[in-house]
Design a protein around this motif. Structure first.
Motif, PDB file in Angstrom:
ATOM      1  N   GLN A  22      71.885  68.082 104.494  1.00 19.40           N
ATOM      2  CA  GLN A  22      70.494  67.636 104.490  1.00 19.40           C
ATOM      3  C   GLN A  22      69.533  68.734 104.037  1.00 19.40           C
ATOM      4  OE1 GLN A  22      69.573  64.382 105.142  1.00 19.40           O
ATOM      5  NE2 GLN A  22      71.806  64.106 105.140  1.00 19.40           N
ATOM      6  N   LEU A  23      70.066  69.912 103.771  1.00 14.60           N
ATOM      7  CA  LEU A  23      69.225  71.049 103.377  1.00 14.60           C
ATOM      8  C   LEU A  23      69.009  71.085 101.869  1.00 14.60           C
ATOM      9  CD1 LEU A  23      70.657  73.764 105.789  1.00 14.60           C
ATOM     10  CD2 LEU A  23      68.506  72.514 105.998  1.00 14.60           C
ATOM     11  N   MET A  24      68.559  69.984 101.336  1.00 13.97           N
ATOM     12  CA  MET A  24      68.258  69.851  99.925  1.00 13.97           C
ATOM     13  C   MET A  24      66.836  69.303  99.779  1.00 13.97           C
ATOM     14  SD  MET A  24      71.103  70.853  98.580  1.00 13.97           S
ATOM     15  CE  MET A  24      72.738  71.176  99.264  1.00 13.97           C
ATOM     16  N   PRO A  25      66.111  69.716  98.750  1.00 14.94           N
ATOM     17  CA  PRO A  25      64.719  69.261  98.602  1.00 14.94           C
ATOM     18  C   PRO A  25      64.553  67.749  98.583  1.00 14.94           C
ATOM     19  CG  PRO A  25      65.179  71.066  97.096  1.00 14.94           C
ATOM     20  CD  PRO A  25      66.498  70.659  97.690  1.00 14.94           C
ATOM     21  N   ASP A  26      65.559  67.018  98.095  1.00 16.82           N
ATOM     22  CA  ASP A  26      65.445  65.560  98.019  1.00 16.82           C
ATOM     23  C   ASP A  26      65.849  64.868  99.314  1.00 16.82           C
ATOM     24  OD1 ASP A  26      68.091  66.354  97.694  1.00 16.82           O
ATOM     25  OD2 ASP A  26      68.591  64.678  96.375  1.00 16.82           O
ATOM     26  N   LYS A  27      66.427  65.598 100.261  1.00 15.07           N
ATOM     27  CA  LYS A  27      66.892  64.998 101.501  1.00 15.07           C
ATOM     28  C   LYS A  27      66.151  65.506 102.742  1.00 15.07           C
ATOM     29  CE  LYS A  27      71.635  64.031  99.984  1.00 15.07           C
ATOM     30  NZ  LYS A  27      73.077  64.231 100.301  1.00 15.07           N
ATOM     31  N   PHE A  28      65.760  66.784 102.721  1.00 17.17           N
ATOM     32  CA  PHE A  28      65.187  67.385 103.925  1.00 17.17           C
ATOM     33  C   PHE A  28      63.904  66.698 104.390  1.00 17.17           C
ATOM     34  CE2 PHE A  28      62.816  70.787 106.181  1.00 17.17           C
ATOM     35  CZ  PHE A  28      63.691  70.946 107.245  1.00 17.17           C
ATOM     36  N   PRO A  29      62.959  66.362 103.505  1.00 14.30           N
ATOM     37  CA  PRO A  29      61.745  65.689 103.983  1.00 14.30           C
ATOM     38  C   PRO A  29      62.043  64.387 104.731  1.00 14.30           C
ATOM     39  CG  PRO A  29      61.389  66.539 101.782  1.00 14.30           C
ATOM     40  CD  PRO A  29      62.855  66.690 102.062  1.00 14.30           C
ATOM     41  N   GLY A  30      62.950  63.592 104.215  1.00 13.70           N
ATOM     42  CA  GLY A  30      63.317  62.350 104.890  1.00 13.70           C
ATOM     43  C   GLY A  30      63.962  62.607 106.236  1.00 13.70           C
ATOM     44  N   PHE A  31      64.783  63.655 106.315  1.00 14.94           N
ATOM     45  CA  PHE A  31      65.427  64.003 107.572  1.00 14.94           C
ATOM     46  C   PHE A  31      64.381  64.378 108.616  1.00 14.94           C
ATOM     47  CE2 PHE A  31      67.661  66.767 110.545  1.00 14.94           C
ATOM     48  CZ  PHE A  31      68.853  66.086 110.743  1.00 14.94           C
ATOM     49  N   VAL A  32      63.364  65.145 108.193  1.00 18.03           N
ATOM     50  CA  VAL A  32      62.296  65.551 109.095  1.00 18.03           C
ATOM     51  C   VAL A  32      61.473  64.343 109.531  1.00 18.03           C
ATOM     52  CG1 VAL A  32      60.138  66.862 109.271  1.00 18.03           C
ATOM     53  CG2 VAL A  32      62.149  67.911 108.232  1.00 18.03           C
ATOM     54  N   GLU A  33      61.159  63.460 108.602  1.00 15.03           N
ATOM     55  CA  GLU A  33      60.385  62.268 108.932  1.00 15.03           C
ATOM     56  C   GLU A  33      61.105  61.437 109.990  1.00 15.03           C
ATOM     57  OE1 GLU A  33      57.439  61.477 107.905  1.00 15.03           O
ATOM     58  OE2 GLU A  33      57.084  62.691 106.107  1.00 15.03           O
ATOM     59  N   THR A  34      62.411  61.298 109.848  1.00 13.63           N
ATOM     60  CA  THR A  34      63.197  60.553 110.833  1.00 13.63           C
ATOM     61  C   THR A  34      63.164  61.256 112.187  1.00 13.63           C
ATOM     62  OG1 THR A  34      64.677  59.681 109.126  1.00 13.63           O
ATOM     63  CG2 THR A  34      65.498  59.673 111.388  1.00 13.63           C
ATOM     64  N   ALA A  35      63.311  62.578 112.173  1.00 10.34           N
ATOM     65  CA  ALA A  35      63.281  63.346 113.421  1.00 10.34           C
ATOM     66  C   ALA A  35      61.931  63.221 114.112  1.00 10.34           C
ATOM     67  CB  ALA A  35      63.600  64.810 113.139  1.00 10.34           C
ATOM     68  N   LEU A  36      60.865  63.169 113.346  1.00 10.45           N
ATOM     69  CA  LEU A  36      59.523  63.051 113.920  1.00 10.45           C
ATOM     70  C   LEU A  36      59.333  61.746 114.693  1.00 10.45           C
ATOM     71  CD1 LEU A  36      57.209  64.478 111.125  1.00 10.45           C
ATOM     72  CD2 LEU A  36      57.209  65.194 113.521  1.00 10.45           C
ATOM     73  N   LYS A  37      59.973  60.678 114.248  1.00  8.82           N
ATOM     74  CA  LYS A  37      59.814  59.392 114.903  1.00  8.82           C
ATOM     75  C   LYS A  37      60.339  59.409 116.339  1.00  8.82           C
ATOM     76  CE  LYS A  37      60.178  56.766 110.589  1.00  8.82           C
ATOM     77  NZ  LYS A  37      60.970  55.782 109.812  1.00  8.82           N
ATOM     78  N   ASN A  38      61.320  60.270 116.585  1.00  4.14           N
ATOM     79  CA  ASN A  38      61.931  60.318 117.909  1.00  4.14           C
ATOM     80  C   ASN A  38      61.638  61.619 118.668  1.00  4.14           C
ATOM     81  OD1 ASN A  38      63.300  57.800 117.447  1.00  4.14           O
ATOM     82  ND2 ASN A  38      64.774  58.926 116.175  1.00  4.14           N
ATOM     83  N   ALA A  39      60.821  62.469 118.056  1.00  3.71           N
ATOM     84  CA  ALA A  39      60.611  63.798 118.653  1.00  3.71           C
ATOM     85  C   ALA A  39      59.604  63.750 119.794  1.00  3.71           C
ATOM     86  CB  ALA A  39      60.129  64.767 117.592  1.00  3.71           C
ATOM     87  N   LYS A  40      59.824  64.636 120.769  1.00  2.76           N
ATOM     88  CA  LYS A  40      58.871  64.887 121.838  1.00  2.76           C
ATOM     89  C   LYS A  40      58.278  66.255 121.600  1.00  2.76           C
ATOM     90  CE  LYS A  40      61.410  62.155 125.261  1.00  2.76           C
ATOM     91  NZ  LYS A  40      62.073  62.182 126.581  1.00  2.76           N
ATOM     92  N   PRO A  41      57.048  66.505 122.042  1.00  6.00           N
ATOM     93  CA  PRO A  41      56.442  67.825 121.858  1.00  6.00           C
ATOM     94  C   PRO A  41      57.350  68.912 122.402  1.00  6.00           C
ATOM     95  CG  PRO A  41      54.815  66.272 122.643  1.00  6.00           C
ATOM     96  CD  PRO A  41      56.125  65.576 122.722  1.00  6.00           C
ATOM     97  N   SER A  42      57.534  69.977 121.591  1.00  8.46           N
ATOM     98  CA  SER A  42      58.369  71.086 122.022  1.00  8.46           C
ATOM     99  C   SER A  42      57.615  71.963 122.996  1.00  8.46           C
ATOM    100  CB  SER A  42      58.828  71.914 120.813  1.00  8.46           C
ATOM    101  OG  SER A  42      57.701  72.361 120.098  1.00  8.46           O
ATOM    102  N   SER A  43      58.360  72.600 123.871  1.00 11.31           N
ATOM    103  CA  SER A  43      57.725  73.460 124.868  1.00 11.31           C
ATOM    104  C   SER A  43      57.522  74.837 124.346  1.00 11.31           C
ATOM    105  CB  SER A  43      58.609  73.513 126.128  1.00 11.31           C
ATOM    106  OG  SER A  43      59.900  73.998 125.805  1.00 11.31           O
TER     107      SER A  43
END
Length: 219
Positions: free
Chosen positions: A198-219
């Motif tokens: 997933q560490l490719m310019p065409d994949k990483f943004p989408g991976f982050v967007e998906t992670a954001l949907k389920n992310a909780k604020p970090s401590s």
């Protein structure tokens, strides 16, 4: 603009070299084990440069090498994601011995950081990667970049050679090695390692967007 004229040919040669470098790094990344930062080693107060709020829903922590082609390709996508979502971004130095100028580039970034310009130098080093990576005297270019960023150039040169800057880089490398980092880029989202594919310019943004949907604020 005249300062760039001697490096036009070098830049063209570098462009060819980067293509082969990307293939090599994809093989290296595929061999990197799955990593996870523990609560103790995940404490970002020890070292590293931080951009963005502590309460951001997602923390992007990168172990990077300024001469690493994939790191360079991911730099701007990461910048855009940070601005768009106000992410917390942490960069830690992990210059690889295979790169002739990586350590000097890390020294330059840290020296700029002592004058409050780490992120500006970070972006400039990645933007100009194809130039200084193959230059016969990379340090002269780093000094020129310091001038472009309106740093105190003499202080910058002293700081590049200072024990404190060297120790900062060593601390990042030791911290990375302690959690199993072997190559660059190695990136964690909220302490979870990003899969190498997933560490490719065409994949990483989408991976982050998906992670954001389920992310909780970090401590």
């Amino acid at each position: 603009m005249r300062r760039y004229a001697p490096f036009i040919i070098v830049a063209l040669v570098a462009a060819v070299a980067l293509g082969g470098g990307t293939i090599f790094y994809r093989k290296k990344l595929a061999a990197n084990p799955t990593l996870k930062i523990t609560k103790e080693t995940g404490d970002s107060k020890e070292t590293g440069h931080v951009l963005g709020p502590a309460g951001a829903p997602l923390t992007v922590e990168e172990y990077g090498d300024f001469q690493c082609p994939p790191c360079g390709k991911l730099s701007e996508p990461i910048n855009q994601l940070q601005k768009q979502h106000n992410l917390r971004l942490i960069f830690r130095e992990f210059p690889l011995p295979m790169h002739a100028h990586a350590r000097e580039a890390a020294l330059a970034a840290e020296a700029a950081g002592l004058q409050g310009r780490f992120w500006q130098m970070h972006d400039l080093l990645f933007k100009e990667q194809s130039v200084w990576s193959n230059a016969p005297d990379a340090r002269a270019l780093f000094t020129a970049y310091a001038g472009m960023l309106q740093l105190d150039v003499e202080q910058f040169k002293r700081d590049m050679d200072s024990p404190a800057v060297t120790q900062t880089i060593q601390a990042d490398q030791q911290r990375g090695a302690g959690i199993g980092v072997q190559t660059t880029p190695t990136i964690f989202l909220n302490n979870q390692a990003v899969p190498p594919d997933q560490l490719m310019p065409d994949k990483f943004p989408g991976f982050v967007e998906t992670a954001l949907k389920n992310a909780k604020p970090s401590s």
